[in-house]
Design a protein around this motif. Structure first.
Motif, mmCIF file in Angstrom:
data_model
loop_
_atom_site.group_PDB
_atom_site.id
_atom_site.type_symbol
_atom_site.label_atom_id
_atom_site.label_comp_id
_atom_site.label_asym_id
_atom_site.label_seq_id
_atom_site.Cartn_x
_atom_site.Cartn_y
_atom_site.Cartn_z
ATOM 1 N N ASN A 324 0.816 -1.217 0.000
ATOM 2 C CA ASN A 324 0.000 0.000 0.000
ATOM 3 C C ASN A 324 0.853 1.274 0.000
ATOM 4 O O ASN A 324 0.703 2.151 0.838
ATOM 5 N N PRO A 325 1.787 1.383 -0.968
ATOM 6 C CA PRO A 325 2.628 2.588 -1.015
ATOM 7 C C PRO A 325 1.864 3.765 -1.600
ATOM 8 O O PRO A 325 0.877 3.597 -2.327
ATOM 9 N N GLU A 326 2.323 4.970 -1.288
ATOM 10 C CA GLU A 326 1.742 6.149 -1.936
ATOM 11 C C GLU A 326 2.416 6.406 -3.284
ATOM 12 O O GLU A 326 1.871 7.126 -4.122
ATOM 13 N N ARG A 327 3.605 5.828 -3.463
ATOM 14 C CA ARG A 327 4.325 6.059 -4.717
ATOM 15 C C ARG A 327 5.176 4.849 -5.069
ATOM 16 O O ARG A 327 5.776 4.228 -4.197
ATOM 17 N N GLN A 361 -4.765 5.114 -4.504
ATOM 18 C CA GLN A 361 -3.930 5.874 -3.584
ATOM 19 C C GLN A 361 -2.465 5.955 -4.013
ATOM 20 O O GLN A 361 -1.669 6.617 -3.358
ATOM 21 N N VAL A 362 -2.090 5.267 -5.095
ATOM 22 C CA VAL A 362 -0.689 5.198 -5.491
ATOM 23 C C VAL A 362 -0.438 5.968 -6.782
ATOM 24 O O VAL A 362 -1.298 6.017 -7.670
ATOM 25 N N SER A 363 0.726 6.589 -6.871
ATOM 26 C CA SER A 363 1.180 7.164 -8.144
ATOM 27 C C SER A 363 2.381 6.361 -8.613
ATOM 28 O O SER A 363 3.191 5.906 -7.806
ATOM 29 N N ILE A 364 2.482 6.156 -9.911
ATOM 30 C CA ILE A 364 3.579 5.380 -10.498
ATOM 31 C C ILE A 364 4.385 6.314 -11.387
ATOM 32 O O ILE A 364 3.851 6.892 -12.341
ATOM 33 N N GLU A 365 5.649 6.484 -11.055
ATOM 34 C CA GLU A 365 6.504 7.447 -11.731
ATOM 35 C C GLU A 365 7.784 6.773 -12.215
ATOM 36 O O GLU A 365 8.112 5.661 -11.802
ATOM 37 N N VAL A 366 8.504 7.487 -13.080
ATOM 38 C CA VAL A 366 9.811 7.023 -13.552
ATOM 39 C C VAL A 366 10.900 7.763 -12.782
ATOM 40 O O VAL A 366 10.768 8.948 -12.470
ATOM 41 N N CYS A 367 11.951 7.067 -12.462
ATOM 42 C CA CYS A 367 13.120 7.627 -11.785
ATOM 43 C C CYS A 367 13.561 8.931 -12.455
ATOM 44 O O CYS A 367 13.651 9.010 -13.677
#
Length: 395
Positions: A324-327, A361-367
């Motif tokens: 359950n991470p936020e990101r 609840q999570v956002s998925i981003e690139v480094c």
């Protein structure tokens, strides 16, 4: 059971650590801002800051106007107080970089390797250290330490267990320490990538996050409540060796159906070659980039890449449901190549596999820090020790 009493000296070092960490992570900051952030009295902050300035750890960095009063003087960590070195040990290269405390790169050296054999790795790291010191002109006694990022599970004393590569309790920290007087700190590459992204990149501001490293192998750094989660013996984050297909493809670790066997660059390329297709490039990174270029047209490459995105999305969905991470931040050289092209599709596929509430609840981003973030993160290991010790130098 022995109970250790907290002394005035311990408290002072702890307060120095809090102040120094605040300045480093969020600065430049004024004394007033430090007092508000740390809940220390203005007098305590002033006294400790005066100490840190006198020791050369902290310096003034201009001033800003305040409401109805004198301008507030801003403080920052002195970038040339000391220097740090970060080394990334990969399966195809060893990269060594020297930084000032503002994490500006002052010198870099790369060594290509055919196989990460321990003695050869030690040789290249130590040669790289000598090279960046000579190139930068920085005196070796001014280097706080060398952070080394490596594959596998790393014990607190720098012993490496890399089952996929045949490293069984290799005392890498000790082997490196025998060749230099500079302190050596060793950690897993996914953890150093995670620390770099949490401090300076796409993870900044998050308190519960996962930073995934996808390269030849696959791993993850777990952050819970703002702190790195390591598990009982530092092996937490071996996400690449969670089972994604029961009885599936053989993994380099010896198990079957691991996520790495479907998402790691080496295995993705193997799956493509098993179709009978070939690639012009020989180098693994170039071959992976070539595969992604071929995938824009219908054919075996497109099918393999589609499957890879699906497996990666399922792996991310497992993290969403379990942690359950936020990101979630996708990094590693192969992860960056995939994320640059397929991030919207990846997000969509994660939504198909994850439970609706934690997915919302999570956002998925690139480094954000690029493919060299692992070495940068390794260099933060001696910085972290400096912050924890309140600016005290290692003996």
């Amino acid at each position: 059971m022995e109970v250790r009493r907290t002394t005035v000296r311990d408290m002072r070092r702890s307060n120095r650590s809090v102040i120094l960490t605040g300045i480093y992570r969020d600065g430049p900051l004024s004394r007033q801002e430090l007092s508000m952030r740390t809940s220390l009295s203005p007098a305590s902050v002033s006294n400790l800051v005066t100490e840190l300035i006198a020791e050369g750890v902290v310096e003034e960095a201009g001033s800003v106007e305040s409401e109805g009063g004198r301008p507030r003087v801003l403080l920052r960590v002195a970038r040339e107080f000391r220097y740090v070195v970060g080394a990334e040990v990969g399966e195809t290269r060893v990269r060594v970089e020297l930084f000032d405390l503002a994490m500006n790169v002052l010198a870099t050296v790369d060594h290509s390797i055919d196989a990460p054999e321990p003695a050869m790795v030690v040789k290249h790291v130590l040669e790289g250290l000598s090279s960046v010191v000579a190139t930068s002109g920085v005196r070796s006694e001014l280097i706080l330490g060398v952070g080394v990022a490596v594959f596998g599970i790393v014990d607190a004393d720098g012993v490496v267990h890399a089952q996929t590569l045949g490293w069984d309790a290799v005392p890498l920290g000790q082997m490196l320490a025998e060749g230099t007087d500079i302190p050596i700190l060793v950690d897993n590459g996914a953890n150093t990538l995670g620390q770099a992204e949490m401090w300076f990149g796409a993870g900044r501001g998050a308190t519960d996050a996962v930073v995934a490293l996808v390269g030849s192998g696959v791993g993850a750094a777990l952050v819970a409540g703002g702190s790195s989660y390591r598990g009982t013996r530092s092996s937490a984050g071996e996400w690449g060796h969670t089972t994604i297909v029961y009885g599936g493809r053989s993994c380099r670790c010896g198990a079957a159906g691991c996520l790495e066997a479907y998402v790691g660059a080496e295995d993705v390329l193997n799956r493509y070659r098993e179709t009978g297709a070939t690639l012009k490039a020989i180098d693994e990174e170039a071959a992976f980039a070539e595969l992604l270029e071929l995938a824009v047209a219908p054919g075996p490459a497109a099918a393999i890449v589609d499957d890879t995105i699906g497996y990666l999305a399922a792996g991310f969905a497992n993290l969403v449901n379990l942690v359950n991470p936020e990101r979630i931040v996708l990094g590693g050289w192969a992860g960056l190549l995939l994320g640059e092209r397929y991030l919207p599709r990846l997000r969509e596929e994660v939504g198909r596999h994850a439970l609706r509430q934690p997915y919302a609840q999570v956002s998925i981003e690139v480094c954000e820090l690029g493919r060299d973030a692992v070495a940068l993160g390794a260099a933060t290991l001696p910085v972290l020790r400096l912050l924890r010790d309140g600016g005290a130098l290692p003996s």
